[in-house]
Design a protein around this motif. Sequence first.
Motif, short mmCIF file in Angstrom:
data_model
loop_
_atom_site.label_atom_id
_atom_site.label_comp_id
_atom_site.label_asym_id
_atom_site.label_seq_id
_atom_site.Cartn_x
_atom_site.Cartn_y
_atom_site.Cartn_z
N VAL A 94 1.06 -1.07 -0.07
CA VAL A 94 0.02 -0.07 0.02
C VAL A 94 0.91 1.29 0.12
O VAL A 94 1.94 1.35 0.82
CB VAL A 94 -0.97 0.11 1.26
N ASN A 95 0.31 2.19 -0.76
CA ASN A 95 1.10 3.44 -0.74
C ASN A 95 0.24 4.61 -1.09
O ASN A 95 -1.06 4.51 -0.90
CB ASN A 95 2.41 3.47 -1.97
N ALA A 96 0.71 5.95 -0.90
CA ALA A 96 -0.30 7.16 -1.11
C ALA A 96 -0.54 7.33 -2.39
O ALA A 96 0.43 7.12 -3.32
CB ALA A 96 0.57 8.31 -0.49
N ARG A 97 -1.62 7.65 -2.69
CA ARG A 97 -2.22 8.18 -4.11
C ARG A 97 -1.62 9.22 -4.50
O ARG A 97 -1.21 9.51 -5.69
CB ARG A 97 -3.66 8.17 -4.27
N LEU A 106 1.88 12.89 6.24
CA LEU A 106 1.22 11.68 7.15
C LEU A 106 0.56 12.48 8.34
O LEU A 106 1.46 12.92 9.09
CB LEU A 106 1.89 10.38 7.19
N VAL A 161 -3.60 11.30 4.96
CA VAL A 161 -2.50 12.03 4.56
C VAL A 161 -3.01 13.36 4.12
O VAL A 161 -4.29 13.47 3.39
CB VAL A 161 -1.93 11.37 3.15
N SER A 167 -2.83 16.20 1.33
CA SER A 167 -1.99 16.31 0.01
C SER A 167 -1.48 17.59 -0.13
O SER A 167 -1.82 18.60 0.40
CB SER A 167 -3.32 16.33 -0.91
N TYR A 210 -6.94 12.84 2.90
CA TYR A 210 -7.81 11.56 2.46
C TYR A 210 -7.11 10.38 3.19
O TYR A 210 -5.96 10.26 3.79
CB TYR A 210 -7.41 11.47 0.82
N ILE A 222 -6.07 6.63 3.57
CA ILE A 222 -5.24 5.13 3.10
C ILE A 222 -5.96 4.17 3.54
O ILE A 222 -5.82 3.98 4.97
CB ILE A 222 -3.67 5.12 3.13
N LYS A 223 -6.73 3.00 2.89
CA LYS A 223 -7.53 2.17 3.50
C LYS A 223 -6.67 0.79 3.04
O LYS A 223 -6.03 0.60 1.98
CB LYS A 223 -8.97 2.19 2.99
N ALA A 254 4.59 11.06 2.40
CA ALA A 254 4.40 10.04 1.73
C ALA A 254 4.50 10.33 0.32
O ALA A 254 3.85 11.38 -0.22
CB ALA A 254 3.00 9.76 1.93
N THR A 262 6.57 2.19 -0.38
CA THR A 262 5.31 1.46 0.06
C THR A 262 5.32 1.87 1.67
O THR A 262 6.28 1.95 2.35
CB THR A 262 5.89 -0.08 0.01
#
Length: 325
Positions: free
Chosen positions: A104-107, A112, A132, A134, A141, A143-144, A162, A166
């Motif tokens: 999982v990473n940040a979009r 953070l 996070v 932006s 937003y 992170i799920k 972020a 990963t």
Amino acid sequence: MKSHLTLAMFIAAWLMPMQVMAANEQEQAHVHAKEQAVKPQSDTKKNEEHEEHEEHNETLSSRISDDMATAVNIVTDRADSQLLRQHQVVYGKLSADPNRISHVNARFPGILTSVKFSLGDSVKAGDVLAVVESNESLNTYAIKAPIDGVIIQRSANVGEVAQQQTLFSIADFGSLWVDFRLYPSQQVAVATGQNVVIMAADTEIKGVIAHIIPSLTQPYQLARVKLDNRDGKLSSGQLIEGAVISGEFNVELAVKKSAIQILDNKSGVFVKNNSEYVFSPLQLGRSDMDYIEVIAGLKPGQWYVTTNSYLLKADIEKSEAEHAH
């Protein structure tokens, strides 16, 4: 007077050898009678010992009360028919299902502001792992978690940036793969679709060979088997022993291999008859991992010792040693 003495001395000299011979004959007769009296008793004793030895050889048994048998965990089972499985023993190693590992990473790059879970925590799909802010929109937003599983790697701390790294790695260990090594002598007898029985954590686990992968550099092939691990008893990296089932057949009578003991150079089991456990030599046949076929020496329905039969063997051997002395 002198002649009288001389005659008396002559008579005494003549009688003395005869008296000595008579005394010797009496002594020999007494000794002979004593030997005759002792000999039958000795022979009788030897015959009794011989009969006792013969009887001892005919039946090897140990008598233990039910309470004592329970106390020392002597367990019995009923002799019956059994399904035997011909098999190939194989060895391998467990690994996580690569399709059930998620990184999982940040979009969008950002700071953070919150991290919810730590290394080793279990998560459900949809749980918020981190928040996070932006860099572009300054909006936050979440992170799920994309899957159910355990966090096996975390590189996310509050205040850090972020970017494309990963942040979390999540693995679902509900199913695992085991890669069994197949050496040339085994490869002819093993194929995809065959059943595999694995003993792990005192549990019998069944699987099916899904793939056989040739190796370009190693002297073996890999037989891959997927295992259900929803109870969590198995671990990735664990070494595993398995049995690939190559054939199955029913036999009229079989006993557990753990029950077999050797006495007087004969293989057999201890049969329970009330509080007496009698050693019964067996003629044995085919076998699998757990059971061995009985051709002669035991009847269906008889109860035989399956656990701690070595205690009965030790008791008999101790009795034999005392008898020998």
